[in-house]
Design a protein around this motif. Structure first.
Motif, PDB file in Angstrom:
ATOM      1  N   LYS A  69       1.086  -1.243   0.204  1.00  0.00           N
ATOM      2  CA  LYS A  69       0.004  -0.034   0.092  1.00  0.00           C
ATOM      3  C   LYS A  69       0.760   1.341   0.211  1.00  0.00           C
ATOM      4  O   LYS A  69       1.157   1.890   1.096  1.00  0.00           O
ATOM      5  N   LEU A  70       1.318   1.735  -1.140  1.00  0.00           N
ATOM      6  CA  LEU A  70       2.311   2.765  -1.338  1.00  0.00           C
ATOM      7  C   LEU A  70       1.669   3.765  -1.975  1.00  0.00           C
ATOM      8  O   LEU A  70       0.776   3.940  -2.795  1.00  0.00           O
ATOM      9  N   GLY A  71       2.197   5.165  -1.686  1.00  0.00           N
ATOM     10  CA  GLY A  71       1.584   6.263  -2.154  1.00  0.00           C
ATOM     11  C   GLY A  71       1.265   6.493  -3.501  1.00  0.00           C
ATOM     12  O   GLY A  71       0.067   6.542  -4.258  1.00  0.00           O
ATOM     13  N   PRO A  72       2.353   6.181  -4.514  1.00  0.00           N
ATOM     14  CA  PRO A  72       2.189   6.438  -6.030  1.00  0.00           C
ATOM     15  C   PRO A  72       1.138   5.362  -6.408  1.00  0.00           C
ATOM     16  O   PRO A  72       0.637   5.699  -7.442  1.00  0.00           O
ATOM     17  N   LEU A  73       1.245   4.214  -5.760  1.00  0.00           N
ATOM     18  CA  LEU A  73       0.573   3.061  -6.474  1.00  0.00           C
ATOM     19  C   LEU A  73      -0.871   3.623  -6.211  1.00  0.00           C
ATOM     20  O   LEU A  73      -1.796   3.290  -7.002  1.00  0.00           O
ATOM     21  N   LYS A  74      -1.461   3.851  -4.973  1.00  0.00           N
ATOM     22  CA  LYS A  74      -2.739   4.435  -4.671  1.00  0.00           C
ATOM     23  C   LYS A  74      -3.227   5.359  -5.547  1.00  0.00           C
ATOM     24  O   LYS A  74      -4.286   5.387  -5.940  1.00  0.00           O
ATOM     25  N   THR A  75      -2.386   6.287  -5.816  1.00  0.00           N
ATOM     26  CA  THR A  75      -2.690   7.590  -6.469  1.00  0.00           C
ATOM     27  C   THR A  75      -3.064   6.827  -7.768  1.00  0.00           C
ATOM     28  O   THR A  75      -4.038   7.436  -8.649  1.00  0.00           O
ATOM     29  N   LEU A  76      -1.964   6.326  -8.473  1.00  0.00           N
ATOM     30  CA  LEU A  76      -2.357   5.636  -9.871  1.00  0.00           C
ATOM     31  C   LEU A  76      -3.376   4.845 -10.005  1.00  0.00           C
ATOM     32  O   LEU A  76      -4.345   4.951 -10.951  1.00  0.00           O
ATOM     33  N   GLN A  77      -3.720   4.033  -9.173  1.00  0.00           N
ATOM     34  CA  GLN A  77      -4.901   3.032  -8.885  1.00  0.00           C
ATOM     35  C   GLN A  77      -6.107   3.864  -9.103  1.00  0.00           C
ATOM     36  O   GLN A  77      -7.159   3.625  -9.690  1.00  0.00           O
ATOM     37  N   GLY A  78      -6.187   4.994  -8.249  1.00  0.00           N
ATOM     38  CA  GLY A  78      -7.408   5.714  -8.024  1.00  0.00           C
ATOM     39  C   GLY A  78      -7.779   6.315  -9.353  1.00  0.00           C
ATOM     40  O   GLY A  78      -8.965   6.677  -9.983  1.00  0.00           O
ATOM     41  N   LEU A  79      -6.705   6.815 -10.178  1.00  0.00           N
ATOM     42  CA  LEU A  79      -6.959   7.396 -11.543  1.00  0.00           C
ATOM     43  C   LEU A  79      -7.402   6.336 -12.671  1.00  0.00           C
ATOM     44  O   LEU A  79      -8.555   6.524 -13.424  1.00  0.00           O
ATOM     45  N   TRP A 131      -9.411   3.698 -11.634  1.00  0.00           N
ATOM     46  CA  TRP A 131     -10.416   3.136 -11.384  1.00  0.00           C
ATOM     47  C   TRP A 131     -11.406   4.198 -11.784  1.00  0.00           C
ATOM     48  O   TRP A 131     -12.671   3.928 -12.182  1.00  0.00           O
ATOM     49  N   GLU A 132     -11.045   5.514 -11.786  1.00  0.00           N
ATOM     50  CA  GLU A 132     -12.074   6.491 -12.033  1.00  0.00           C
ATOM     51  C   GLU A 132     -12.496   6.471 -13.480  1.00  0.00           C
ATOM     52  O   GLU A 132     -13.630   6.664 -13.866  1.00  0.00           O
ATOM     53  N   LYS A 133     -11.476   6.167 -14.280  1.00  0.00           N
ATOM     54  CA  LYS A 133     -11.809   5.822 -15.621  1.00  0.00           C
ATOM     55  C   LYS A 133     -12.861   4.545 -15.853  1.00  0.00           C
ATOM     56  O   LYS A 133     -13.752   4.700 -16.779  1.00  0.00           O
ATOM     57  N   GLY A 134     -12.415   3.657 -15.091  1.00  0.00           N
ATOM     58  CA  GLY A 134     -13.365   2.539 -14.973  1.00  0.00           C
ATOM     59  C   GLY A 134     -14.995   2.773 -14.281  1.00  0.00           C
ATOM     60  O   GLY A 134     -15.796   2.345 -15.016  1.00  0.00           O
ATOM     61  N   TYR A 135     -14.755   3.809 -13.279  1.00  0.00           N
ATOM     62  CA  TYR A 135     -16.174   4.115 -12.882  1.00  0.00           C
ATOM     63  C   TYR A 135     -17.259   4.820 -14.028  1.00  0.00           C
ATOM     64  O   TYR A 135     -18.144   4.694 -14.253  1.00  0.00           O
ATOM     65  N   ALA A 136     -16.198   5.789 -14.590  1.00  0.00           N
ATOM     66  CA  ALA A 136     -16.809   6.603 -15.415  1.00  0.00           C
ATOM     67  C   ALA A 136     -17.526   6.302 -16.547  1.00  0.00           C
ATOM     68  O   ALA A 136     -18.391   6.532 -17.468  1.00  0.00           O
ATOM     69  N   SER A 137     -16.784   5.031 -17.161  1.00  0.00           N
ATOM     70  CA  SER A 137     -17.279   4.280 -18.265  1.00  0.00           C
ATOM     71  C   SER A 137     -18.247   3.109 -17.895  1.00  0.00           C
ATOM     72  O   SER A 137     -18.865   2.444 -18.980  1.00  0.00           O
ATOM     73  N   SER A 197      -7.175   2.207   4.076  1.00  0.00           N
ATOM     74  CA  SER A 197      -5.876   2.375   3.420  1.00  0.00           C
ATOM     75  C   SER A 197      -5.963   2.744   1.945  1.00  0.00           C
ATOM     76  O   SER A 197      -4.966   3.406   1.434  1.00  0.00           O
ATOM     77  N   GLY A 198      -6.969   2.428   1.477  1.00  0.00           N
ATOM     78  CA  GLY A 198      -7.079   3.024   0.014  1.00  0.00           C
ATOM     79  C   GLY A 198      -7.162   4.454  -0.057  1.00  0.00           C
ATOM     80  O   GLY A 198      -7.551   5.395   0.786  1.00  0.00           O
ATOM     81  N   SER A 199      -6.673   5.137  -1.118  1.00  0.00           N
ATOM     82  CA  SER A 199      -6.463   6.575  -1.164  1.00  0.00           C
ATOM     83  C   SER A 199      -8.109   7.359  -1.190  1.00  0.00           C
ATOM     84  O   SER A 199      -9.312   6.848  -1.439  1.00  0.00           O
ATOM     85  N   VAL A 200      -8.179   8.633  -0.573  1.00  0.00           N
ATOM     86  CA  VAL A 200      -9.532   9.425  -0.439  1.00  0.00           C
ATOM     87  C   VAL A 200     -10.131   9.510  -1.830  1.00  0.00           C
ATOM     88  O   VAL A 200     -11.418   9.248  -1.824  1.00  0.00           O
ATOM     89  N   LYS A 201      -9.481   9.535  -2.899  1.00  0.00           N
ATOM     90  CA  LYS A 201      -9.950   9.558  -4.284  1.00  0.00           C
ATOM     91  C   LYS A 201     -10.735   8.360  -4.472  1.00  0.00           C
ATOM     92  O   LYS A 201     -11.867   8.158  -5.044  1.00  0.00           O
ATOM     93  N   ALA A 202     -10.089   7.051  -4.101  1.00  0.00           N
ATOM     94  CA  ALA A 202     -10.665   5.740  -4.359  1.00  0.00           C
ATOM     95  C   ALA A 202     -11.913   5.736  -3.568  1.00  0.00           C
ATOM     96  O   ALA A 202     -12.913   5.050  -3.938  1.00  0.00           O
ATOM     97  N   GLN A 203     -12.124   6.041  -2.223  1.00  0.00           N
ATOM     98  CA  GLN A 203     -12.977   6.082  -1.292  1.00  0.00           C
ATOM     99  C   GLN A 203     -14.023   6.578  -2.266  1.00  0.00           C
ATOM    100  O   GLN A 203     -15.378   6.247  -2.114  1.00  0.00           O
TER     101      GLN A 203
END
Length: 246
Positions: free
Chosen positions: A92-102, A104-110, A140-146
């Motif tokens: 659970k590393l910062g840049p990984l969580k940030t990238l995953q959030g981005l 996933w954002e595209k996945g949710y939007a689609s 532990s997931g980013s605020v964006k992912a939440q």
């Protein structure tokens, strides 16, 4: 039925509001499958390049690419391969969580991803909200992912019930100080907060910080010992809890 008098409910996500299988079997595989295409599409964006540089600073990056002083040039393929390695290791590393959030954002939007919560969650959130009890999330997931998960669930947008989000930027979830920090940020006494989680070590840390605690025993969660069941209040669903406003 266990009864609590509080001003705020602080809830974990994985194993608490949401099945562990959703994170392990839906979100993580989606990130592994779609990270390379996402990076290729947005490689020259400033945000992407910041994330790439953060990856390259990690000790795991040097280890993954052979441990020598000369590392291969960063590319979408190399970074995606490294991301998949980190996901496999469940780091659970910062840049990984940030990238995953981005990603996933595209996945949710689609519409390819829909946030999953147990059926009792929206009902309980509505009940607590209408009673004047605030709700916050600590995961532990980013605020964006939440926010993505709760904004696009199969039961609709649940963000209207949630007044705060915390991730590991506030502190690690198995450390007492993290819960002290959250209470301070909320301007609440720890004893006026009920923390809901599925992880015993997190429950212990929150209790040590002065919070009231319930451990959720959802399907697929790690089994609880007899000692755990003596030490903490255990609930199968949010419906098993009676929560009053202080």
């Amino acid at each position: 039925m266990p009864e609590f008098t509080v001003r705020l409910v602080l809830s974990d996500i994985e194993g608490t509001t949401t099945s562990i299988s959703f994170v392990k079997d839906v979100l993580f595989p989606y990130a592994k499958t779609h990270t390379k295409a996402f990076l290729e599409e947005r490689w020259h964006d400033a945000e992407t390049q910041r994330i790439v540089q953060d990856f390259r600073k990690l000790p795991q990056y040097k280890e993954y690419f052979g441990g020598g002083d000369e590392q291969p040039a960063a590319s979408a393929g190399n970074i995606a391969s490294f991301v998949n390695f980190l996901i496999e290791k469940d780091l659970k590393l910062g840049p990984l969580k940030t990238l995953q959030g981005l990603v996933w954002e595209k996945g949710y939007a689609s519409g390819n991803i829909k946030g999953q919560v147990f059926a009792d969650v929206p009902v309980a959130f509505k009940r607590w909200h209408e009673a004047g009890i605030s709700i916050a999330i600590y995961c532990s997931g980013s605020v964006k992912a939440q926010q993505l998960l709760f904004s696009q669930t199969e039961f609709g947008n649940l963000l209207t019930y949630i007044s705060g989000h915390y991730d590991t930027a506030i502190g690690h979830k198995q450390e007492k100080e993290s819960y002290v920090n959250i209470a301070s940020d909320l301007a609440l006494s720890s004893k006026d907060i009920l923390f809901l989680t599925d992880v015993v070590k997190e429950a212990e840390a929150a209790r040590d910080a002065g919070m009231q605690v319930v451990i959720l025993n959802r399907p697929g969660n790690a089994p609880l010992t007899d000692d755990d069941k003596i030490a903490f209040t255990i609930a199968d669903t949010f419906d098993n809890l009676k929560i009053n406003l202080k």
